[in-house]
Design a protein around this motif. Structure first.
Motif, PDB file in Angstrom:
ATOM      1  N   LEU A  91       0.838  -1.209   0.000  1.00  0.00           N
ATOM      2  CA  LEU A  91       0.000   0.000   0.000  1.00  0.00           C
ATOM      3  C   LEU A  91       0.871   1.257   0.000  1.00  0.00           C
ATOM      4  CD1 LEU A  91      -3.146   0.907   1.933  1.00  0.00           C
ATOM      5  CD2 LEU A  91      -1.123   2.230   2.396  1.00  0.00           C
ATOM      6  N   MET A  92       1.860   1.268   0.885  1.00  0.00           N
ATOM      7  CA  MET A  92       2.659   2.481   1.072  1.00  0.00           C
ATOM      8  C   MET A  92       3.525   2.821  -0.145  1.00  0.00           C
ATOM      9  SD  MET A  92       2.627   4.516   3.532  1.00  0.00           S
ATOM     10  CE  MET A  92       1.105   4.554   4.413  1.00  0.00           C
ATOM     11  N   THR A  93       4.012   1.786  -0.842  1.00  0.00           N
ATOM     12  CA  THR A  93       4.995   2.022  -1.906  1.00  0.00           C
ATOM     13  C   THR A  93       4.436   1.889  -3.323  1.00  0.00           C
ATOM     14  OG1 THR A  93       5.645  -0.308  -1.946  1.00  0.00           O
ATOM     15  CG2 THR A  93       6.861   1.117  -0.445  1.00  0.00           C
ATOM     16  N   GLY A  94       3.227   1.347  -3.457  1.00  0.00           N
ATOM     17  CA  GLY A  94       2.698   1.093  -4.795  1.00  0.00           C
ATOM     18  C   GLY A  94       3.451  -0.020  -5.502  1.00  0.00           C
ATOM     19  N   ARG A  95       4.163  -0.828  -4.723  1.00  0.00           N
ATOM     20  CA  ARG A  95       4.991  -1.894  -5.298  1.00  0.00           C
ATOM     21  C   ARG A  95       4.750  -3.193  -4.541  1.00  0.00           C
ATOM     22  NH1 ARG A  95      10.179  -0.679  -7.081  1.00  0.00           N
ATOM     23  NH2 ARG A  95      11.310  -1.308  -5.218  1.00  0.00           N
ATOM     24  N   LEU A  96       4.841  -4.300  -5.254  1.00  0.00           N
ATOM     25  CA  LEU A  96       4.720  -5.589  -4.580  1.00  0.00           C
ATOM     26  C   LEU A  96       5.813  -5.704  -3.527  1.00  0.00           C
ATOM     27  CD1 LEU A  96       3.909  -7.707  -7.733  1.00  0.00           C
ATOM     28  CD2 LEU A  96       2.468  -7.603  -5.674  1.00  0.00           C
ATOM     29  N   PRO A  97       5.485  -6.294  -2.369  1.00  0.00           N
ATOM     30  CA  PRO A  97       6.474  -6.360  -1.281  1.00  0.00           C
ATOM     31  C   PRO A  97       7.746  -7.127  -1.650  1.00  0.00           C
ATOM     32  CG  PRO A  97       4.416  -7.516  -0.717  1.00  0.00           C
ATOM     33  CD  PRO A  97       4.147  -6.749  -1.951  1.00  0.00           C
ATOM     34  N   ILE A  98       7.683  -7.988  -2.654  1.00  0.00           N
ATOM     35  CA  ILE A  98       8.878  -8.711  -3.095  1.00  0.00           C
ATOM     36  C   ILE A  98       9.953  -7.720  -3.576  1.00  0.00           C
ATOM     37  CG2 ILE A  98       8.051  -8.996  -5.501  1.00  0.00           C
ATOM     38  CD1 ILE A  98       9.797 -11.806  -3.731  1.00  0.00           C
ATOM     39  N   ARG A  99       9.536  -6.544  -4.015  1.00  0.00           N
ATOM     40  CA  ARG A  99      10.489  -5.565  -4.570  1.00  0.00           C
ATOM     41  C   ARG A  99      11.215  -4.788  -3.469  1.00  0.00           C
ATOM     42  NH1 ARG A  99       9.150  -6.104  -9.855  1.00  0.00           N
ATOM     43  NH2 ARG A  99       6.952  -6.109 -10.446  1.00  0.00           N
ATOM     44  N   SER A 100      10.619  -4.751  -2.270  1.00  0.00           N
ATOM     45  CA  SER A 100      11.269  -4.014  -1.177  1.00  0.00           C
ATOM     46  C   SER A 100      11.839  -4.957  -0.127  1.00  0.00           C
ATOM     47  CB  SER A 100      10.262  -3.049  -0.532  1.00  0.00           C
ATOM     48  OG  SER A 100       9.097  -3.739  -0.128  1.00  0.00           O
ATOM     49  N   GLY A 101      11.734  -6.264  -0.353  1.00  0.00           N
ATOM     50  CA  GLY A 101      12.248  -7.248   0.616  1.00  0.00           C
ATOM     51  C   GLY A 101      11.348  -7.390   1.829  1.00  0.00           C
ATOM     52  N   THR A 357       5.278  13.948  -9.758  1.00  0.00           N
ATOM     53  CA  THR A 357       5.856  13.007 -10.719  1.00  0.00           C
ATOM     54  C   THR A 357       6.724  12.015  -9.947  1.00  0.00           C
ATOM     55  OG1 THR A 357       5.909  14.783 -12.314  1.00  0.00           O
ATOM     56  CG2 THR A 357       7.185  12.815 -12.865  1.00  0.00           C
ATOM     57  N   LEU A 358       6.407  10.748 -10.085  1.00  0.00           N
ATOM     58  CA  LEU A 358       7.185   9.723  -9.375  1.00  0.00           C
ATOM     59  C   LEU A 358       8.442   9.414 -10.186  1.00  0.00           C
ATOM     60  CD1 LEU A 358       4.191   7.378  -8.481  1.00  0.00           C
ATOM     61  CD2 LEU A 358       5.480   8.790  -6.869  1.00  0.00           C
ATOM     62  N   PRO A 359       9.568   9.171  -9.506  1.00  0.00           N
ATOM     63  CA  PRO A 359      10.791   8.846 -10.248  1.00  0.00           C
ATOM     64  C   PRO A 359      10.624   7.535 -11.016  1.00  0.00           C
ATOM     65  CG  PRO A 359      11.105   8.542  -7.885  1.00  0.00           C
ATOM     66  CD  PRO A 359       9.760   9.176  -8.061  1.00  0.00           C
ATOM     67  N   ASN A 360      11.264   7.487 -12.195  1.00  0.00           N
ATOM     68  CA  ASN A 360      11.075   6.272 -13.015  1.00  0.00           C
ATOM     69  C   ASN A 360      12.245   5.296 -12.889  1.00  0.00           C
ATOM     70  OD1 ASN A 360      12.964   7.679 -14.376  1.00  0.00           O
ATOM     71  ND2 ASN A 360      11.755   8.024 -16.233  1.00  0.00           N
ATOM     72  N   ASP A 361      12.876   5.311 -11.718  1.00  0.00           N
ATOM     73  CA  ASP A 361      14.027   4.432 -11.501  1.00  0.00           C
ATOM     74  C   ASP A 361      13.651   3.091 -10.882  1.00  0.00           C
ATOM     75  OD1 ASP A 361      13.202   5.351  -9.055  1.00  0.00           O
ATOM     76  OD2 ASP A 361      15.202   5.828  -8.301  1.00  0.00           O
ATOM     77  N   ARG A 362      12.359   2.777 -10.813  1.00  0.00           N
ATOM     78  CA  ARG A 362      11.926   1.543 -10.153  1.00  0.00           C
ATOM     79  C   ARG A 362      10.638   1.044 -10.799  1.00  0.00           C
ATOM     80  NH1 ARG A 362      11.988   3.987  -4.539  1.00  0.00           N
ATOM     81  NH2 ARG A 362      13.531   5.258  -5.591  1.00  0.00           N
ATOM     82  N   VAL A 363      10.314  -0.215 -10.519  1.00  0.00           N
ATOM     83  CA  VAL A 363       9.075  -0.789 -11.044  1.00  0.00           C
ATOM     84  C   VAL A 363       7.941  -0.464 -10.064  1.00  0.00           C
ATOM     85  CG1 VAL A 363       7.873  -2.941 -11.633  1.00  0.00           C
ATOM     86  CG2 VAL A 363      10.326  -2.696 -12.114  1.00  0.00           C
ATOM     87  N   TYR A 364       6.834   0.047 -10.588  1.00  0.00           N
ATOM     88  CA  TYR A 364       5.623   0.224  -9.770  1.00  0.00           C
ATOM     89  C   TYR A 364       4.620  -0.847 -10.181  1.00  0.00           C
ATOM     90  CZ  TYR A 364       7.602   4.786  -8.692  1.00  0.00           C
ATOM     91  OH  TYR A 364       8.429   5.784  -8.269  1.00  0.00           O
ATOM     92  N   ASP A 365       3.822  -1.275  -9.236  1.00  0.00           N
ATOM     93  CA  ASP A 365       2.817  -2.285  -9.556  1.00  0.00           C
ATOM     94  C   ASP A 365       1.406  -1.707  -9.493  1.00  0.00           C
ATOM     95  OD1 ASP A 365       4.511  -4.802  -9.804  1.00  0.00           O
ATOM     96  OD2 ASP A 365       5.210  -3.973  -7.905  1.00  0.00           O
TER      97      ASP A 365
END
Ligand code: MG
Length: 467
Positions: A91-101, A357-365
């Motif tokens: 929820l907090m990152t907009g990314r699957l938790p696998i991407r943040s460990g 604008t979110l940085p485009n240096d990472r994958v968002y889900d």
């Protein structure tokens, strides 16, 4: 002279037309001088079937039901994982938790003896909005790391009041776990209550906690009448052990679990009233959902996923599909939405509305779902991944869901590899009762392709839950 009058009439007519148009159209927030405020109200372990408007026959939730009627009720809205920590990271990152460990099989969530937490380089909703001048507050359960570098203050929040992990942790000597959880006393759980980086009470008095979170939330809203804000109100309830304040004891036919939900509903009503009294209802988006499904092993003291099967901890629908409402009378087009959405869509949606604008240096889900909220378009989401720990157990594409692996939610480490996978049409069979794999091998092939493509985007990072 006559010419001036005609011009004046035209100006007045344009003004009146513009006003009527604005009042009747949904979409872009009206007050362009200020981007909208955002409030996420996050319940803990509340099931898909635990709200009046989602079908519960005896739990009374008039405030939530009203928000659902005036706003959008989402019936296919998911979380990133079926347990607390990874769901919150998503929820907090907009990314699957696998991407943040922030997920693991070995330790499914963070515990008081854990050393990890949400890494500093992750961008949270709060970090993103703070950069755009928003005031930010986290009130309630955090559970993304209790060491100081991981606390809300280091993840974009100006203010924090709440418990750093689950309300059943830090159990002290006393009755065995089952008794302590089902016949709880405050002293059995030495959970700290924190204000910013300080512990202000220990053990936290959980009987008054919902009330105190509500008061804190109202204060924060009132203090930020004049500037945009983001409030993340993550209730500790109805996670076991259940507590409610005196006024709510024995108010529900559903027992203590019903009392607890009815107090949460009261809290929602108080917050919405505050928005109305301050006029902020015109420019605030309220989202209500839950972090994972009901904790079924606690029987009557756990919640219900209604017609969905499974619950907290598992990858059947009941573990990850949540009762979700979006409300904002002048921004959101009312309706019942069966399109796909997830908590990971909130970050990109809010960022867009706040002109970040979110940085485009990472994958968002996540995807911007504002077209659906405003009634102007469809959800771009076609796929939901059901992770259990670091592994994908199931994948939904459109109406179809394939289970590649199944395992009981709790109490068994035995995984069953499903080959061929189980296949369900969730539009027709939301309870996942009728396996149609044999009739639709082509659907399974397509889902396998989606899975293979997704796995290409996953790179290995340090596991935070095993530290
Ligand atoms: Mg939970």
């Amino acid at each position: 002279m006559k010419r001036i009058k005609t011009n004046q009439i035209i100006v007045v007519a344009i003004f009146i037309f513009g006003t009527i148009w604005n009042q009747n159209s949904f979409g872009a927030p009206k007050n362009n001088s200020q981007t909208p405020n955002f409030i996420i109200i996050f319940a803990d372990d509340m099931g898909y079937g635990d709200m009046g408007t989602f079908g519960h026959p005896t739990i009374k939730t008039p405030h939530l039901d009203r928000l659902a009627f005036e706003g959008q009720k989402w019936t296919n809205f998911y979380v990133a994982a079926p347990v607390c920590t990874p769901s919150r990271a998503g929820l907090m990152t907009g990314r699957l938790p696998i991407r943040s460990g922030m997920c693991s099989e070995k330790r499914r969530v963070l515990f008081p003896d854990s050393n990890g937490g949400l890494p500093e380089n992750e961008i949270t909703i709060a970090t993103a909005l703070k950069g755009a001048g928003y005031s930010t507050a986290c009130i309630g359960k955090w559970h993304l790391g209790h060491h100081s570098q991981f606390l809300p203050g280091n993840h974009g929040f100006d203010y924090y009041f709440g418990i750093p992990y689950s309300n059943d942790m830090d159990r002290i000597d006393g009755p065995d776990a089952q008794v302590a959880l089902t016949h709880p006393k405050i002293d059995y759980f030495n959970v700290p209550l924190m204000r910013n980086n300080e512990i202000v009470e220990r053990p936290a008095d959980q009987t008054t906690i919902t009330k105190r979170y509500t008061r804190e939330a109202i204060n924060f809203i009132q203090q930020n009448k004049e500037k945009p804000f983001f409030l993340y109100l993550a209730h500790s309830m109805p996670h076991m052990p259940l507590f409610r304040s005196k006024e709510f004891e024995n108010t529900s036919l559903r027992g203590i679990y019903g009392d607890v939900i009815q107090e949460l509903d009261w809290s929602v009503g108080k917050i919405v009233n505050t928005l109305k009294e301050t006029g902020l209802d015109k420019n605030t988006i309220v989202v209500f959902t839950s972090d994972n499904g009901p904790w079924l092993i606690f029987r009557e003291q756990g919640g219900s996923a209604g017609l969905l099967s499974g619950g907290k901890g598992g990858t059947y629908e009941g573990g990850m599909r949540e009762p979700t409402i979006f409300w904002s009378p002048e921004i959101i087009q009312p309706g019942v939405i069966a399109e796909l959405g997830t908590t990971m869509d909130l970050l990109p949606t809010f960022a867009k509305l706040a002109n970040v604008t979110l940085p485009n240096d990472r994958v968002y889900d996540g995807y911007d779902i504002f077209p659906v909220l405003s009634g102007t378009g469809h959800s771009k989401r076609e796929v939901v991944f059901y992770y259990r720990g670091t592994e994908i157990f199931a994948v939904r594409k459109g109406a179809y869901k394939a289970h590649f692996i199944t395992q009981p939610e709790y109490g068994s480490n035995i995984k069953t590899i499903q080959d061929p996978p189980l296949l369900f049409n969730l539009n027709v069979d939301p309870s996942e009762k009728y396996n149609i794999a044999e009739e639709h091998p082509e659907v399974i092939e397509k889902i396998k392709q989606v899975l293979a493509e997704h796995l290409q985007t996953v790179i290995s990072v340090e596991n935070q839950l095993e530290k």
